[in-house]
Scaffold this active site. Structure first.
Site: not given
Lengths: 421, 544
Positions: B202, B244
């Site tokens: 992330d 991401e």
């Protein structure tokens, strides 16, 4: 028997790929390679800036140019980074196709109208290929009233110099405005826009094939709009230079001839009208750019005097006795530039119009007979406004238009008379 | 000869929040036991890899992305033992599992931060980014615009500011500290040892801060990421790191390194352009972003998606494009959050089955591995009134019965209410009813996955964009070795005719891949096709 088609198979295939559009810009061409790239680019920038979400197409019907015009159309830059910070969300279509028919404006415009019909275009903008002064904002100024469903035809208003376009300002516009009872300030001729509805309605009419109407399509489009109560709007655009197409005699034959013929066609319409209806004006008026060069009126006056004398026998068939006498009196004056007043000029024009309606002579001969009188009037007007500023000039034009309106009953009376003068 | 490709290049991913899938202990929250019970369903669906959203202990102020313990399972979801069992069961069915790795920040409840803030002298102090003023790193953009006014938050305990690129309760870790890097590697190893096949990492662009920069995508960030990748490769095989990074594709490119950083990265900018092209009925937005996408190392791959647990992000579009997307897809301002739209796929497409199918067709045929969002295979709806992005994270709808088959708990106890309106409610949209209907969206999704898996071309092949005159048609050729597939998509609501110039395919016989129908041989003349509204064709090309 197979019917002839306005649209070639080649164009039809291209239109199938384009599909339904919101705005169609048509630029008819014939040997315009020197100017067309700039015009095309201005159109695309205008569309990118003001209609980035809409489905658009630029169609160039070409009359068979041999100077590389169609290639210039395709080559004109269209990359998003050149769009001055704007970008189109959609694919921008640009088609060029050889149109059938006589090279020149009418066949190209008809192709544009037919394409607009097929593509169900909401707004159609027609731009001349030689508009070197065009800016991207012309696209939105012409298209927006149509786009917002406030008009079906938008005519252009160009800031003209004092000595520009007298044929329109002295004769064609005030004649048509007064006859159809409409307040016109627009140019007759040039760039315009219309709704897809209007274009579709015009495609099948006979004006495209008629030798009289085809060369003066601009006049006929205006006349049709005025006569058939099409929702008309006038839009201020920027300065525009008009290249001379043909001699004055040729221009008279087509433009003035078309104006007079349109009065014939729509006689019952304008005869029944009265009063004056405003035609909306959009945008902000600007001043004409470029030198406002005065024209020496002396040669014009010379041709007036000579023409008046030579054509007296013809003019006796056309004009009332008193009108002819007043013209002769003006020509005989000791003024270097004979004065032809507004009332005299307007009366002259109206008597010519009525004479054309009565068919006193071949229409071509009749319109040519008006040429020297027009030159005399032009010389007189130019002399009068030589020292005027823009406001003064505008006031004089307004006064002339008022004179056309005031004497309209004379036109109506002559028009409907039994031949007495 | 076609080289053996890494598994992730031909995989279809399925994103699933544990809490939303199936509750087996009646507390109203999905758990790993429930997920295990649905693995057969997922195997039948045909997906290859499950992406599990954060399952760690957390105060849940950001739906689990605020982690307070990296080496445990939140009790709501089960235990470490149950997680291991889930891994084994998934592997047994041929499915891999990647989990979420939130490396940029922790929860402010994490013991590391609790220690760090306790005093300026604490050994963990330097594990986070502190400042006596909020003047540092001026001008750095705020990501959660709707809720945060600054990237600095005041800590009343240690009387100083700490840096946070996301919510203020998510302090950023300080990656300039080698201890932090080493600890994060140990966290990764913990899960890799257990059998996890990789991580979706992330918020990778934000690991490093430097004065006078945007604090995003800095060179030092790649040093850290390469370090983590190298450590993983040294000890494990066949594992995968998925980045991401919501950036332009050329800015994501560095995250692949030379094949020594991330294996995969999400292609964010292509996603809104799929929606834009559909609404515009014009391939232009998609063509432009595909052309802008740079080459990446052979071992690397893009991850493509239609929707996910976050808002449909409109960060990587122009202002004009964002306005268009808002006007087209989020006319109701409630649907808008941050710089995006918080709606699921089916409602975005007005429940139009044809458009849903077309979007899946494009997703599955462009270069990249598709990532399906749970529930989109049955056309689940959303509830944009739930706040934040919770409206797209509602319970999975298994049947039309009690709580949609998600849980035996009282409805009031569910972690979130079910969708219950007449169009998308669980009574109308659920797995059981769609299983019984051969023509349901679920069955169709299973079919398209099967067709996609029948070839490696979509996963591993190249793409050659075609540009027919009809802009409403998006067409391209996918190639891998001798195998070629012609893909033609009608983006329009009306039937379309298209002529394709295919000189490179002269002589090929197109065979439509769903029905096996033969189409006329491709010749020298333009190949004419007609497509019904929103139709698409996948043609396998044979030379016989």
């Amino acid at each position: 028997m197979a019917r002839s088609s306005i649209l070639s198979d080649e164009l039809l295939r291209k239109l199938i790929s384009v599909g339904q559009v919101d705005i169609l810009v048509g630029i008819p061409t014939f040997n315009n390679a020197s100017t067309i790239e700039a015009v095309v680019k201005a159109v695309h920038v205008g569309l990118a800036r003001h209609f980035p979400r809409e489905r658009t197409v630029l169609i160039n019907p070409d009359g068979g140019s041999d100077d590389g015009t169609p290639e210039s159309v395709i080559r004109a830059p269209m990359a998003d980074e050149e769009m001055s910070g704007s970008s189109m969300l959609r694919t921008t279509h640009r088609l060029t196709v050889r149109h059938s028919g006589v090279p020149g404006g009418a066949a190209g415009v008809r192709t544009v109208f037919a394409a607009a019909d097929l593509l169900q275009a909401r707004a159609v903008v027609v731009i001349d290929a030689d508009v070197t002064t065009m800016t991207p904002e012309w696209v939105v100024d012409l298209a927006r009233p149509i786009w917002k469903n406030e008009a079906d035809v938008v005519l252009p208003i160009y800031p003209r110099g004092r000595f520009d376009g007298p044929l329109v300002s002295q004769l064609v516009r005030p004649l048509m405005g007064a006859a159809y009872a409409r307040q016109l300030t627009c140019n007759i001729g040039g760039d315009f826009s219309c709704s897809g509805r209007f274009a579709a309605g015009m495609v099948g009419r006979s004006i495209w094939d008629d030798d009289l109407t085809r060369p003066a399509l601009d006049v006929w489009l205006v006349a049709t709009s005025l006569a058939e109560d099409i929702r008309l709007t006038q839009a201020h655009l920027g300065s525009r230079r008009f290249a001379a197409h043909g001699t004055l005699a040729e221009l008279f034959g087509t433009v003035v001839g078309a104006a007079l013929a349109s009065l014939d066609q729509y006689s019952s319409v304008w005869n029944s009208r009265s009063g004056l209806v405003d035609v909306p004006v959009r945008g902000v008026a600007t001043e004409a750019t470029g030198a406002d060069s005065a024209i020496d009126p002396a040669p014009l006056s010379e041709r007036y005097r000579t023409g008046l004398a030579d054509l007296t026998p013809l003019l006796r068939e056309i004009l009332c006795t008193s009108t002819l006498a007043r013209l002769k009196a003006s020509a005989a004056s000791e003024e270097k530039i004979p004065t032809i007043s507004d009332p005299l000029w307007v009366t002259t024009v109206y008597e010519f119009a009525a004479a054309a309606h009565r068919g006193v002579m071949n229409r071509e001969h009749l319109t040519q007979a008006l040429v020297p009188l027009y030159l005399g009037r032009t010389a007189s007007f130019f002399t009068e406004i030589a020292a005027a500023d823009a406001r003064g000039y505008g006031g004089r034009l307004a006064a002339l238009e008022q004179e056309y309106r005031s004497l309209r009953p004379h036109l109506v009376e002559l028009w409907n008379a039994d031949g007495r003068r | 000869m076609v080289q053996l490709q890494p598994w992730y290049k031909n995989a279809i991913f399925y994103e699933v929040p544990v809490k939303a899938y199936c509750d087996t202990n009646g507390d109203g929250i999905g758990d790993f036991r429930g997920l295990i019970s649905k693995l057969d369903y997922l195997a039948e669906l045909g997906v290859d890899c499950l992406w599990i959203l954060p399952m760690y202990p957390s105060p849940f102020r950001d739906d689990g992305y605020d982690i307070s313990d990296y080496r445990a399972i939140h009790p709501n979801y089960g235990s470490l033992e149950e997680f291991r069992e889930f891994l084994d069961e998934a592997h047994e069915r041929g499915m891999r599992v990647i989990t979420e790795l939130v490396v940029n920040h922790t929860s402010d409840q994490h013991p590391w931060f609790v220690e760090a803030r306790s005093s300026r002298d604490n050994p963990k102090r330097d594990w986070y980014v502190w400042s006596d003023t909020d003047d540092r790193y001026k001008g750095v953009r705020i990501i959660f615009l709707d809720t945060e006014l600054s990237n600095w938050a005041w800590d009343p305990i240690s009387k100083s500011y700490y840096w946070h690129r996301f919510f203020s309760h998510q302090p950023d870790l300080n990656y300039d500290n080698p201890q932090v890097r080493e600890e994060i590697w140990k966290v990764m190893k913990f899960w890799l040892d257990m059998g996890v096949d990789g991580f979706r990492v992330d918020a990778v662009p934000y690991l490093i801060e430097r004065e006078g920069t945007s604090c995003e995508n800095l060179p030092e960030t790649h040093v850290i990421l390469k370090f983590l990748r190298r450590r993983m490769d040294e000890q494990f095989t066949g594992r995968m790191l998925l980045a991401e990074a919501n950036m332009w594709p050329e800015d994501v490119r560095p995250y692949f390194g030379d094949g020594d950083e991330f294996h995969m990265a999400f292609h964010f900018p292509i996603m809104p352009r799929m929606f834009m092209s559909l609404r515009l009925e014009d391939r232009k937005p998609l063509i432009e972003i595909i052309e802008r996408t740079p080459e990446i190392p052979e071992s690397c791959h893009w991850a493509l998606f239609l929707r996910n647990h976050d808002e449909l992000t409109l960060e990587m579009v122009t202002d004009a494009e964002r306005d268009y997307m808002y006007d087209s897809y989020a006319a109701d301002p409630v649907a808008r959050i941050n710089l995006g739209i918080r709606r699921r796929l089916a409602p975005l497409l007005d429940g139009d089955r044809r458009r849903v199918e077309l979007m899946h067709g494009i997703l599955m045929s462009l270069p990249g591995s598709p990532v399906l969002y749970y529930g989109d295979e049955i056309g689940m709806g959303d509830n944009m009134y739930l706040g934040d992005r919770n409206g797209v994270r509602t319970p999975m709808q298994w049947n039309g019965g009690w709580n949609g088959g998600f849980s035996t708990a009282d409805p009031e106890r569910l972690y979130q209410p079910l969708i219950s309106n007449p169009i998308y409610g669980y009574q109308a949209i659920n797995v059981e009813s769609q299983r019984r209907n051969e023509h349901s969206l679920l069955k169709w999704t299973q079919r398209i996955i099967r067709v996609r898996r029948s070839t490696s071309v979509f996963g591993s092949g190249t793409i050659e964009l075609l540009r027919p005159a009809n802009h409403r048609v998006l067409a391209y050729i996918r190639s891998l070795g001798d195998e070629q597939i012609l893909v033609v998509n009608n983006l329009s609501n009306s039937a379309q005719a298209v002529e394709l110039e295919l000189p490179q395919l002269v002589g090929a016989i197109p065979i439509e891949m769903f029905g096996g129908s033969l189409f006329p041989r491709i010749g020298l003349l333009p190949y004419m096709l007609t497509l019904s509204p929103y139709a698409f064709y996948w043609f396998r090309l044979r030379w016989l």
